[in-house]
Structure formats: structure tokens, C-alpha cells
Design a protein around this motif. Structure first.
Motif, PDB file in Angstrom:
ATOM      1  N   LEU A  13      52.429  34.439  43.874  1.00 57.09           N
ATOM      2  CA  LEU A  13      53.407  35.387  44.404  1.00 57.09           C
ATOM      3  C   LEU A  13      53.829  36.399  43.341  1.00 57.09           C
ATOM      4  N   ASP A  14      53.965  35.948  42.102  1.00 56.24           N
ATOM      5  CA  ASP A  14      54.298  36.868  41.011  1.00 56.24           C
ATOM      6  C   ASP A  14      53.193  37.907  40.825  1.00 56.24           C
ATOM      7  N   ARG A  15      51.930  37.473  40.909  1.00 57.34           N
ATOM      8  CA  ARG A  15      50.812  38.415  40.774  1.00 57.34           C
ATOM      9  C   ARG A  15      50.791  39.414  41.925  1.00 57.34           C
ATOM     10  N   ILE A  16      51.096  38.947  43.115  1.00 59.99           N
ATOM     11  CA  ILE A  16      51.133  39.856  44.265  1.00 59.99           C
ATOM     12  C   ILE A  16      52.199  40.919  44.042  1.00 59.99           C
ATOM     13  N   GLU A  17      53.369  40.485  43.569  1.00 59.80           N
ATOM     14  CA  GLU A  17      54.425  41.454  43.293  1.00 59.80           C
ATOM     15  C   GLU A  17      54.005  42.431  42.202  1.00 59.80           C
ATOM     16  N   ALA A  18      53.358  41.934  41.148  1.00 66.52           N
ATOM     17  CA  ALA A  18      52.918  42.801  40.059  1.00 66.52           C
ATOM     18  C   ALA A  18      51.841  43.759  40.540  1.00 66.52           C
ATOM     19  N   ASP A  19      50.919  43.260  41.348  1.00 70.75           N
ATOM     20  CA  ASP A  19      49.843  44.101  41.865  1.00 70.75           C
ATOM     21  C   ASP A  19      50.346  45.135  42.852  1.00 70.75           C
ATOM     22  N   ALA A  20      51.506  44.909  43.431  1.00 68.27           N
ATOM     23  CA  ALA A  20      52.044  45.860  44.400  1.00 68.27           C
ATOM     24  C   ALA A  20      52.345  47.188  43.735  1.00 68.27           C
ATOM     25  N   ASP A  21      52.525  47.187  42.409  1.00 68.28           N
ATOM     26  CA  ASP A  21      52.805  48.419  41.682  1.00 68.28           C
ATOM     27  C   ASP A  21      51.533  49.166  41.276  1.00 68.28           C
ATOM     28  N   GLU A  22      50.394  48.526  41.451  1.00 65.20           N
ATOM     29  CA  GLU A  22      49.122  49.148  41.091  1.00 65.20           C
ATOM     30  C   GLU A  22      48.767  50.221  42.120  1.00 65.20           C
ATOM     31  N   PRO A  23      48.225  51.358  41.684  1.00 69.47           N
ATOM     32  CA  PRO A  23      47.889  52.437  42.610  1.00 69.47           C
ATOM     33  C   PRO A  23      46.578  52.219  43.373  1.00 69.47           C
ATOM     34  N   THR A  24      45.958  51.046  43.251  1.00 68.96           N
ATOM     35  CA  THR A  24      44.646  50.820  43.869  1.00 68.96           C
ATOM     36  C   THR A  24      44.718  50.527  45.356  1.00 68.96           C
ATOM     37  N   GLY A  25      45.891  50.303  45.888  1.00 65.66           N
ATOM     38  CA  GLY A  25      46.013  49.997  47.314  1.00 65.66           C
ATOM     39  C   GLY A  25      47.447  50.128  47.754  1.00 65.66           C
ATOM     40  N   PRO A  26      47.671  49.821  49.006  1.00 60.16           N
ATOM     41  CA  PRO A  26      49.042  49.928  49.512  1.00 60.16           C
ATOM     42  C   PRO A  26      49.948  48.877  48.876  1.00 60.16           C
ATOM     43  N   ALA A  27      51.204  49.213  48.801  1.00 61.13           N
ATOM     44  CA  ALA A  27      52.182  48.297  48.223  1.00 61.13           C
ATOM     45  C   ALA A  27      52.328  47.067  49.121  1.00 61.13           C
ATOM     46  N   ASP A  29      54.869  43.949  49.832  1.00 60.76           N
ATOM     47  CA  ASP A  29      56.190  43.368  49.611  1.00 60.76           C
ATOM     48  C   ASP A  29      56.033  41.855  49.672  1.00 60.76           C
ATOM     49  N   ALA A  30      56.238  41.188  48.540  1.00 61.83           N
ATOM     50  CA  ALA A  30      56.059  39.738  48.470  1.00 61.83           C
ATOM     51  C   ALA A  30      57.253  38.974  49.027  1.00 61.83           C
ATOM     52  N   ALA A  31      58.332  39.650  49.362  1.00 61.67           N
ATOM     53  CA  ALA A  31      59.528  38.954  49.857  1.00 61.67           C
ATOM     54  C   ALA A  31      59.234  38.093  51.081  1.00 61.67           C
ATOM     55  N   LEU A  33      56.468  36.654  51.853  1.00 62.91           N
ATOM     56  CA  LEU A  33      55.664  35.518  51.401  1.00 62.91           C
ATOM     57  C   LEU A  33      56.533  34.500  50.672  1.00 62.91           C
ATOM     58  N   ARG A  34      57.472  34.982  49.886  1.00 66.56           N
ATOM     59  CA  ARG A  34      58.403  34.076  49.211  1.00 66.56           C
ATOM     60  C   ARG A  34      59.260  33.340  50.240  1.00 66.56           C
ATOM     61  N   ALA A  35      59.674  34.050  51.295  1.00 66.05           N
ATOM     62  CA  ALA A  35      60.475  33.407  52.349  1.00 66.05           C
ATOM     63  C   ALA A  35      59.672  32.294  53.015  1.00 66.05           C
ATOM     64  N   ILE A  36      58.390  32.542  53.248  1.00 62.53           N
ATOM     65  CA  ILE A  36      57.534  31.510  53.836  1.00 62.53           C
ATOM     66  C   ILE A  36      57.423  30.321  52.894  1.00 62.53           C
ATOM     67  N   ALA A  37      57.158  30.587  51.624  1.00 63.25           N
ATOM     68  CA  ALA A  37      57.026  29.505  50.636  1.00 63.25           C
ATOM     69  C   ALA A  37      58.323  28.704  50.534  1.00 63.25           C
ATOM     70  N   ASP A  38      59.457  29.395  50.557  1.00 65.57           N
ATOM     71  CA  ASP A  38      60.750  28.693  50.516  1.00 65.57           C
ATOM     72  C   ASP A  38      60.931  27.813  51.746  1.00 65.57           C
TER      73      ASP A  38
END
Length: 98
Positions: A13-27, A29-31, A33-38
Motif C-alpha cells: 500500500l505504501d508503494r501504491i501511494e508512492a507510485d501515485a505521484d509518478e507521472p507514468t500513469g493516472p494517480a 488513491d490508496a485510501a 485499499l487501506r480501508a479494505i485492508a483495515d
């Protein structure tokens, strides 16, 4: 869920959030996914609490019919789901069906 699995999931999940800032694709939102994991962790904790309660109810001599009623299921469903298990995790049906 094991501690190593939880760590792996959190890292993912941390990597997904970090990758969301990369310009290689659409952002992404890991929130959600975190809600599901919780929720999955909460479900596991709830299931452990229910299992403990069922074990205590059986130790107190309560019938599967009464336990099933408390669970909102039939006695057969309660026994199938929470009855004693062998080493392989298979339900042992040698217990009383009362």
C-alpha cells in the motif's frame, strides 16, 4: 493473517501511494485499499472473538442450538463452522449435536 503478511500488505500500500505521484500513469488513491485492508483485519479480529465465545459457550455446556441462535444461524451451521477441528483444519463431527 501473519505479521509478515501484514508487513507485506502495508509495504504494498505504501508503494501504491508512492507510485501515485509518478507521472507514468493516472494517480491511484490508496485510501480505499487501506480501508479494505483495515476491514479485513477487523473481520479477522471479530472472527477470533466469536470463536473464543463459542469455545467458552461449549465449555459451559451450552448446546449447538443455543449457540446457533446467538449467532443467528442453525445449530448445524454453527457446528459446521465452529465445531472442533483436526490438525488439517477439518471439522470433527464427533461432538454432540445437541
Amino acid at each position: 493473517m501473519s505479521t509478515s503478511q501484514k508487513t507485506h500488505d502495508a509495504d504494498l500500500l505504501d508503494r501504491i501511494e508512492a507510485d501515485a505521484d509518478e507521472p507514468t500513469g493516472p494517480a491511484i488513491d490508496a485510501a480505499p485499499l487501506r480501508a479494505i485492508a483495515d476491514a479485513v483485519r477487523a473481520r479477522a479480529a471479530s472472527e477470533a472473538s466469536i470463536r473464543s465465545g463459542v469455545e467458552k459457550a461449549r465449555e459451559a455446556g451450552l448446546s449447538w442450538a443455543v449457540i446457533g441462535a446467538a449467532l443467528g444461524v442453525s445449530r448445524q451451521a454453527a457446528l459446521k463452522r465452529y465445531g472442533r477441528r483436526d490438525v488439517a483444519g477439518e471439522a470433527l463431527h464427533s461432538q454432540s449435536f445437541a
